[in-house]
Each structure stands twice: as C-alpha cells, then as structure tokens.
Design an enzyme around this catalytic site. Structure first.
Site, PDB file in Angstrom:
ATOM      1  N   GLU A   1      -4.820   3.641   6.175  1.00 56.70           N
ATOM      2  CA  GLU A   1      -4.611   3.458   4.732  1.00 56.70           C
ATOM      3  C   GLU A   1      -5.267   4.628   3.988  1.00 56.70           C
ATOM      4  O   GLU A   1      -4.786   5.090   2.961  1.00 56.70           O
ATOM      5  CB  GLU A   1      -5.230   2.136   4.267  1.00 56.70           C
ATOM      6  CG  GLU A   1      -5.065   1.936   2.766  1.00 56.70           C
ATOM      7  CD  GLU A   1      -5.882   0.792   2.188  1.00 56.70           C
ATOM      8  OE1 GLU A   1      -5.672  -0.356   2.603  1.00 56.70           O
ATOM      9  OE2 GLU A   1      -6.738   1.072   1.331  1.00 56.70           O
TER      10      GLU A   1
ATOM     11  N   ARG B   1       0.827  -1.217   0.000  1.00 54.23           N
ATOM     12  CA  ARG B   1       0.000   0.000   0.000  1.00 54.23           C
ATOM     13  C   ARG B   1       0.867   1.276   0.000  1.00 54.23           C
ATOM     14  O   ARG B   1       0.488   2.289   0.589  1.00 54.23           O
ATOM     15  CB  ARG B   1      -0.938   0.024   1.217  1.00 54.23           C
ATOM     16  CG  ARG B   1      -1.964  -1.094   1.268  1.00 54.23           C
ATOM     17  CD  ARG B   1      -2.972  -0.999   0.132  1.00 54.23           C
ATOM     18  NE  ARG B   1      -4.062  -1.936   0.311  1.00 54.23           N
ATOM     19  CZ  ARG B   1      -4.049  -3.212  -0.098  1.00 54.23           C
ATOM     20  NH1 ARG B   1      -2.998  -3.696  -0.759  1.00 54.23           N
ATOM     21  NH2 ARG B   1      -5.087  -3.989   0.111  1.00 54.23           N
TER      22      ARG B   1
ATOM     23  N   SER C   1     -10.709  -0.765   3.442  1.00 56.68           N
ATOM     24  CA  SER C   1      -9.932  -0.906   4.689  1.00 56.68           C
ATOM     25  C   SER C   1      -9.515   0.476   5.165  1.00 56.68           C
ATOM     26  O   SER C   1      -8.875   1.214   4.422  1.00 56.68           O
ATOM     27  CB  SER C   1      -8.670  -1.735   4.453  1.00 56.68           C
ATOM     28  OG  SER C   1      -8.979  -3.004   3.956  1.00 56.68           O
TER      29      SER C   1
HETATM   30  P1  FAD Z   1      -8.936   8.732  -4.701  1.00 60.48           P
HETATM   31  O1  FAD Z   1      -9.606   8.332  -3.435  1.00 60.48           O
HETATM   32  O2  FAD Z   1      -9.609   9.721  -5.567  1.00 60.48           O
HETATM   33  O3  FAD Z   1      -7.470   9.254  -4.345  1.00 60.48           O
HETATM   34  C1  FAD Z   1      -6.620   8.506  -3.494  1.00 60.48           C
HETATM   35  C2  FAD Z   1      -5.262   9.234  -3.382  1.00 60.48           C
HETATM   36  O4  FAD Z   1      -4.604   9.238  -4.640  1.00 60.48           O
HETATM   37  C3  FAD Z   1      -5.407  10.713  -3.005  1.00 60.48           C
HETATM   38  O5  FAD Z   1      -4.285  11.070  -2.238  1.00 60.48           O
HETATM   39  C4  FAD Z   1      -5.396  11.428  -4.360  1.00 60.48           C
HETATM   40  O6  FAD Z   1      -4.962  12.766  -4.264  1.00 60.48           O
HETATM   41  C5  FAD Z   1      -4.415  10.575  -5.136  1.00 60.48           C
HETATM   42  N1  FAD Z   1      -4.692  10.522  -6.575  1.00 60.48           N
HETATM   43  C6  FAD Z   1      -5.820  10.064  -7.169  1.00 60.48           C
HETATM   44  N2  FAD Z   1      -5.679  10.081  -8.502  1.00 60.48           N
HETATM   45  C7  FAD Z   1      -4.438  10.568  -8.754  1.00 60.48           C
HETATM   46  C8  FAD Z   1      -3.708  10.819  -9.940  1.00 60.48           C
HETATM   47  N3  FAD Z   1      -4.214  10.586 -11.150  1.00 60.48           N
HETATM   48  N4  FAD Z   1      -2.452  11.351  -9.828  1.00 60.48           N
HETATM   49  C9  FAD Z   1      -1.928  11.601  -8.616  1.00 60.48           C
HETATM   50  N5  FAD Z   1      -2.565  11.370  -7.460  1.00 60.48           N
HETATM   51  C10 FAD Z   1      -3.813  10.845  -7.532  1.00 60.48           C
HETATM   52  N6  FAD Z   1      -7.791  -0.738  -2.157  1.00 60.48           N
HETATM   53  C11 FAD Z   1      -6.983  -1.812  -2.349  1.00 60.48           C
HETATM   54  O7  FAD Z   1      -5.763  -1.672  -2.532  1.00 60.48           O
HETATM   55  N7  FAD Z   1      -7.484  -3.079  -2.342  1.00 60.48           N
HETATM   56  C12 FAD Z   1      -8.792  -3.339  -2.162  1.00 60.48           C
HETATM   57  O8  FAD Z   1      -9.215  -4.490  -2.164  1.00 60.48           O
HETATM   58  C13 FAD Z   1      -9.665  -2.224  -1.954  1.00 60.48           C
HETATM   59  N8  FAD Z   1     -10.994  -2.432  -1.732  1.00 60.48           N
HETATM   60  C14 FAD Z   1     -11.814  -1.364  -1.533  1.00 60.48           C
HETATM   61  C15 FAD Z   1     -13.172  -1.601  -1.322  1.00 60.48           C
HETATM   62  C16 FAD Z   1     -14.060  -0.545  -1.134  1.00 60.48           C
HETATM   63  C17 FAD Z   1     -15.524  -0.817  -0.915  1.00 60.48           C
HETATM   64  C18 FAD Z   1     -13.556   0.796  -1.158  1.00 60.48           C
HETATM   65  C19 FAD Z   1     -14.499   1.946  -1.009  1.00 60.48           C
HETATM   66  C20 FAD Z   1     -12.202   1.047  -1.361  1.00 60.48           C
HETATM   67  C21 FAD Z   1     -11.313  -0.039  -1.532  1.00 60.48           C
HETATM   68  N9  FAD Z   1      -9.935   0.159  -1.733  1.00 60.48           N
HETATM   69  C22 FAD Z   1      -9.114  -0.918  -1.963  1.00 60.48           C
HETATM   70  C23 FAD Z   1      -9.361   1.520  -1.694  1.00 60.48           C
HETATM   71  C24 FAD Z   1      -9.455   2.262  -3.050  1.00 60.48           C
HETATM   72  O9  FAD Z   1     -10.343   1.610  -3.907  1.00 60.48           O
HETATM   73  C25 FAD Z   1      -8.099   2.376  -3.738  1.00 60.48           C
HETATM   74  O10 FAD Z   1      -7.187   3.077  -2.911  1.00 60.48           O
HETATM   75  C26 FAD Z   1      -8.189   3.104  -5.074  1.00 60.48           C
HETATM   76  O11 FAD Z   1      -6.981   2.987  -5.781  1.00 60.48           O
HETATM   77  C27 FAD Z   1      -8.516   4.590  -4.906  1.00 60.48           C
HETATM   78  O12 FAD Z   1      -8.779   5.115  -6.197  1.00 60.48           O
HETATM   79  P2  FAD Z   1      -9.520   6.484  -6.372  1.00 60.48           P
HETATM   80  O13 FAD Z   1      -9.464   6.839  -7.808  1.00 60.48           O
HETATM   81  O14 FAD Z   1     -10.854   6.421  -5.763  1.00 60.48           O
HETATM   82  O15 FAD Z   1      -8.551   7.444  -5.546  1.00 60.48           O
HETATM   83  N1  EPU Z   2     -10.593 -10.623  10.249  1.00 62.55           N
HETATM   84  C1  EPU Z   2     -11.306 -10.757  11.419  1.00 62.55           C
HETATM   85  N2  EPU Z   2     -12.413  -9.987  11.590  1.00 62.55           N
HETATM   86  C2  EPU Z   2     -12.853  -9.115  10.664  1.00 62.55           C
HETATM   87  C3  EPU Z   2     -12.116  -8.968   9.468  1.00 62.55           C
HETATM   88  C4  EPU Z   2     -10.992  -9.735   9.283  1.00 62.55           C
HETATM   89  O1  EPU Z   2     -10.941 -11.535  12.284  1.00 62.55           O
HETATM   90  O2  EPU Z   2     -13.866  -8.456  10.903  1.00 62.55           O
HETATM   91  C5  EPU Z   2      -9.380 -11.437  10.052  1.00 62.55           C
HETATM   92  C6  EPU Z   2      -9.628 -12.882   9.672  1.00 62.55           C
HETATM   93  O3  EPU Z   2      -8.615 -13.631  10.317  1.00 62.55           O
HETATM   94  C7  EPU Z   2      -9.395 -12.908   8.190  1.00 62.55           C
HETATM   95  C8  EPU Z   2      -8.281 -11.890   8.046  1.00 62.55           C
HETATM   96  O4  EPU Z   2      -8.595 -10.895   9.029  1.00 62.55           O
HETATM   97  O5  EPU Z   2      -8.984 -14.169   7.758  1.00 62.55           O
HETATM   98  C9  EPU Z   2      -8.185 -11.226   6.688  1.00 62.55           C
HETATM   99  O6  EPU Z   2      -9.426 -10.629   6.342  1.00 62.55           O
HETATM  100  P1  EPU Z   2      -9.814 -10.322   4.814  1.00 62.55           P
HETATM  101  O7  EPU Z   2      -9.513 -11.520   3.976  1.00 62.55           O
HETATM  102  O8  EPU Z   2     -11.182  -9.771   4.794  1.00 62.55           O
HETATM  103  O9  EPU Z   2      -8.757  -9.247   4.375  1.00 62.55           O
HETATM  104  P2  EPU Z   2      -8.136  -7.981   5.112  1.00 62.55           P
HETATM  105  O10 EPU Z   2      -6.751  -8.312   5.542  1.00 62.55           O
HETATM  106  O11 EPU Z   2      -9.057  -7.434   6.128  1.00 62.55           O
HETATM  107  C10 EPU Z   2      -6.994  -7.096   2.951  1.00 62.55           C
HETATM  108  C11 EPU Z   2      -6.904  -5.782   2.243  1.00 62.55           C
HETATM  109  C12 EPU Z   2      -8.146  -5.565   1.396  1.00 62.55           C
HETATM  110  C13 EPU Z   2      -8.238  -6.683   0.374  1.00 62.55           C
HETATM  111  C14 EPU Z   2      -8.316  -8.019   1.116  1.00 62.55           C
HETATM  112  C15 EPU Z   2      -8.279  -9.206   0.169  1.00 62.55           C
HETATM  113  C16 EPU Z   2      -5.509  -4.327   3.577  1.00 62.55           C
HETATM  114  C17 EPU Z   2      -5.448  -3.162   4.504  1.00 62.55           C
HETATM  115  N3  EPU Z   2      -6.724  -4.708   3.193  1.00 62.55           N
HETATM  116  O12 EPU Z   2      -8.069  -6.974   3.867  1.00 62.55           O
HETATM  117  O13 EPU Z   2      -8.014  -4.327   0.719  1.00 62.55           O
HETATM  118  O14 EPU Z   2      -9.376  -6.530  -0.452  1.00 62.55           O
HETATM  119  O15 EPU Z   2      -7.174  -8.144   2.010  1.00 62.55           O
HETATM  120  O16 EPU Z   2      -7.006  -9.356  -0.351  1.00 62.55           O
HETATM  121  O17 EPU Z   2      -4.468  -4.872   3.225  1.00 62.55           O
HETATM  122  C18 EPU Z   2      -8.394  -1.994   0.967  1.00 62.55           C
HETATM  123  O18 EPU Z   2      -7.168  -1.862   0.873  1.00 62.55           O
HETATM  124  O19 EPU Z   2      -9.177  -1.017   1.058  1.00 62.55           O
HETATM  125  C19 EPU Z   2      -8.966  -3.339   0.934  1.00 62.55           C
HETATM  126  C20 EPU Z   2     -10.263  -3.591   1.054  1.00 62.55           C
END
Ligand code: FAD
Ligand code: EPU
Length: 338
Positions: free
Chosen positions: A334, A164, A238
């Site tokens: 994050e 990240r 997250s």
């Molecule tokens: P924004 O929120 O618009 O911006 C994020 C940051 O990047 C800000 O600092 C912004 O200024 C900067 N930025 C944006 N665009 C640019 C650009 N073109 N040039 C320079 N800077 C820029 N993340 C994961 O890694 N894994 C996941 O599984 C995951 N699951 C998610 C699930 C949900 C339901 C939600 C709501 C979010 C999740 N995220 C996850 C977080 C998010 O989706 C990512 O961080 C995504 O890349 C953000 O994209 P955005 O365009 O919305 O960025």
């Molecule tokens: N867990 C719990 N309770 C909860 C949630 C999670 O005990 O309420 C524990 C369990 O042991 C589970 C483990 O956490 O097995 C991992 O949970 P999960 O698979 O849901 O993934 P996560 O570690 O919580 C990360 C990323 C997600 C990504 C998933 C799948 C980060 C900060 N988050 O979540 O990314 O989608 O793995 O790879 O690394 C994001 O970055 O916004 C995001 C959603």
C-alpha cells in the site's frame, strides 16, 4: 518561495527515514505551485509531491525536487437541502478537517478520524477506515497539471476510486498535483457503526445517545489501541493492502486453514486480512536490527530508529515471500516506494 538544497527528509515522513532531497520547496498557493512547476530550472526535474509523508517509504536520496503541499483553508463551498459541501486545501491536516467537520455538526468523516496525512493525498488512495472510504463523501477535486500548470476539476467518476486506488496511482500517475478537495457532508447524521469493534467500544464508553463525535472518539480509541503513533515509532500504517482472492482459492485454503478469515467484497472475490496472514506466518512482533513488525498489528512495519528505507523494503520482501510460500497469496504494497 525558498528552494532549500540537500535537506534531510527525516522530519517529513512518518517512517522517519534519513534520506536527502536534492531540492525542497513548500508551496502555499496555486500560484506558487505553478511558479515552481513552470520554472525553467525545474521543468525537466523529477518531482515528488509530499503531503504528511505518512504513506511513503524513501529507499534512497531523492535527486529531484520535493514539493511539499502547504495550501491551507477550509470553507463551505455550497449547501443544498441535505448536504454541505466543504472545500479544503491540499495542505490541511486530514484529522483537523475531520475535527472541523464535527464542530460544524456535519456527518461523513467521523469514521475516518485520526488518519494521518493531508487532505490533498486523501483521494490518491481513497483513504478508508471502519467501513467508510472517502469515495463515500467525495464531491470533486482541483488539480494542477504538472506540465502545463493548468487547473482541472475532477468529478467523482473521473477519479476512478477503488480499494486504496484512484486514477492518480495509475493512468495519471505523477501528472497532477491535487490542490483542493470538496467533500459532500450530511447535515443529518448518517451513522456507520457496523464495522469491527465500533459498537463494542461505544458500549464500553457508556454511550447511549449516538452522535458523530461519539463515533469519532470510539474510532480514535480503537486506532490508538493497535496502531503505533508515528511520533513514537516510525511507520506508515498498513504496509500492504488486504488481498482479494477468488472464492474457490479461499475455499481451498479454508480446508487447509479452517480459521482463515475472509469477507465477500466483489462477487466471487474474498478479501483476506493481510494482518492475519502475516501473523500466522510467524512475523508479528519480529525484529531485525532497526526494523520490525508491530507487536499489536502485523500489517504495520516499523522503524525502531535509524533504519534505512532499504532495510524496511528488504523485510517487506521477506514477508511477501513467506506469505506466498505458505498461502499462495501475493501481497501488494500500500505504501509508495520512492
Ligand atoms: P504522503 O505520504 O505525503 O503521499 C502519499 C502519496 O500521495 C505519494 O505518492 C505522494 O506523492 C502523493 N501525494 C501527496 N499529496 C499529493 C497531492 N496534493 N497531489 C498529488 N499527489 C500527492 N490510510 C488509510 O487509508 N486508512 C487508514 O486507516 C490509515 N491509517 C494510518 C495509520 C498510520 C499510523 C499511518 C502512519 C498511516 C495510515 N494510513 C492510512 C496511510 C496514510 O495516512 C494515508 O495514505 C494518507 O492519505 C497519506 O497522506 P499524506 O499527506 O501523508 O501523503
Ligand atoms: N489481524 C490479525 N493479526 C493482526 C492484525 C490483523 O489476525 O496482527 C486480522 C484480524 O482477523 C482482524 C483483521 O485482521 O480482525 C482486521 O484487522 P484490523 O481491523 O486491524 O484492520 P486491517 O484490515 O488490518 C484495515 C486498513 C486500515 C484501517 C483498518 C480499519 C488496509 C490495508 N488497512 O486494516 O488502514 O485503519 O482496516 O478499517 O485496508 C492503512 O491503510 O494504512 C490503514 C491503517
């Protein structure tokens, strides 16, 4: 190009916080972006680059200029024996790029299905899910220097990807606007199904012939089962990163909390799921006014409607303090606080 004044950013972030932007503009080309960046009226104005707003918490009105990325287009930049290099504009919706790559029968993005947000933000924090991070498929990116308007190409190495993390969150913070990203996708499927529940979900779906599309569907199904849809419940995924702690600290904690999960990442470091720590500290499903901790995933903070960014920030501080008190582990956000 239309500069809007004093508009609500509520529709532009997935937390749905009703904070205002003093000035707001959408840019759909590098030329338009340069024009805004070099406009004397905005040269010394603070800027916020916005993609899909899915990793941002607005804690107050933004007094500067919000530049929303709307540079579109997906194209094949090059091909070699094994790979197709796909270039996408910063404003392309991430999941639409994933879908297009599957239609082109390219492999590499399927485990990253349904992550909200834009292509341009994807390298910022090296988005990741289900055993894949974009660093695994990243080739290069194009970015414009906010001060000079010059376009620069960044190689994989120059982005300094980590969990990240990238150089754009550190040394080069607020210095570049990413305008396009090129991904190196494989024409020969490279399946990654060892992570989490993917195999179990594929079995439940009755998949016998593995395909990239089947993996994408499995990932989508898992994600929908635990992550709230921002269209229904404001959130930014997250809220915290999963902390990495020294192996010795992990062993000490294991003696006190035998069920604590942990995964060896870098040598001598154990990654502990923050969701587990937060749940065990009693926060899962907690609600306080308009804000709370998601009942199905304790790592996700939610806005039940009408919350101010400060309320979410305050809740996040309480969670950090309680996890620190119980486990001696600092949680770092994050989500980007604005
Ligand atoms: P924004 O929120 O618009 O911006 C994020 C940051 O990047 C800000 O600092 C912004 O200024 C900067 N930025 C944006 N665009 C640019 C650009 N073109 N040039 C320079 N800077 C820029 N993340 C994961 O890694 N894994 C996941 O599984 C995951 N699951 C998610 C699930 C949900 C339901 C939600 C709501 C979010 C999740 N995220 C996850 C977080 C998010 O989706 C990512 O961080 C995504 O890349 C953000 O994209 P955005 O365009 O919305 O960025
Ligand atoms: N867990 C719990 N309770 C909860 C949630 C999670 O005990 O309420 C524990 C369990 O042991 C589970 C483990 O956490 O097995 C991992 O949970 P999960 O698979 O849901 O993934 P996560 O570690 O919580 C990360 C990323 C997600 C990504 C998933 C799948 C980060 C900060 N988050 O979540 O990314 O989608 O793995 O790879 O690394 C994001 O970055 O916004 C995001 C959603």
């Amino acid at each position: 190009m239309r500069i809007q004044k004093d508009i609500s950013l509520k529709p532009y972030t997935t937390f749905g916080i009703d904070a205002k932007a003093r000035s707001f503009v959408e840019v759909d080309s590098v030329e338009a972006l340069r024009q805004v960046l070099l406009d004397p009226a905005f040269v010394s104005t603070e800027k916020l680059i916005l993609g899909g707003g899915s990793n941002i918490l607005l804690t107050k009105d933004f007094e500067g200029l919000v530049i929303r990325m709307a540079i579109m287009g997906v194209s094949i930049a090059a091909e070699d024996e094994l790979y197709t290099y796909v270039r996408a504009g910063a404003g392309v919706v991430w999941h639409e790029l994933v879908t297009e790559s599957l239609e082109m029968e390219l492999s590499g993005l399927e485990n990253l299905s349904l992550i909200p947000g834009s292509v341009g933000a994807s390298p910022m924090q090296n988005i990741g899910a289900y055993g894949v991070e974009i660093k695994d498929v990243f080739h290069c990116l194009e970015a414009v220097d906010q001060q000079t308007g010059e376009l620069r190409i960044f190689s994989h190495q120059e982005c300094q990807f980590g969990y990240r993390e990238s150089v754009f969150k550190h040394e080069l913070k607020n210095q570049y606007v990413i305008t396009a990203v090129t991904f190196k996708l494989s024409r020969k499927p490279q399946y990654q199904i060892s992570y989490g529940d993917i195999q179990k979900t594929l079995e439940a779906m009755g998949v016998t012939d593995l395909t990239t599309k089947a993996i994408s569907e499995a990932v989508i199904s898992i994600r929908r089962s635990k992550l709230p849809d921002p269209a229904e419940l404001g959130n930014a995924g997250s809220f915290f990163k999963n902390p990495e702690i020294p192996a010795q600290q992990y062993e000490d904690l294991k003696n006190r909390f035998p069920n604590i999960p942990g995964y060896l990442t870098t040598p001598g470091q154990i990654k502990v799921p923050a969701g587990w720590l937060i749940e065990q500290a009693g926060w899962k499903g907690y609600r306080e006014g308009n804000v709370g901790v998601h009942a199905k995933q304790a790592l996700v903070l939610v806005n039940y409607g009408g919350a101010a960014g400060e309320e979410i920030k305050t809740l996040s501080k309480k969670i950090q303090a309680s996890v620190w008190e119980k486990y001696g582990i600092p949680l770092s956000a994050e989500v980007n606080f604005i």
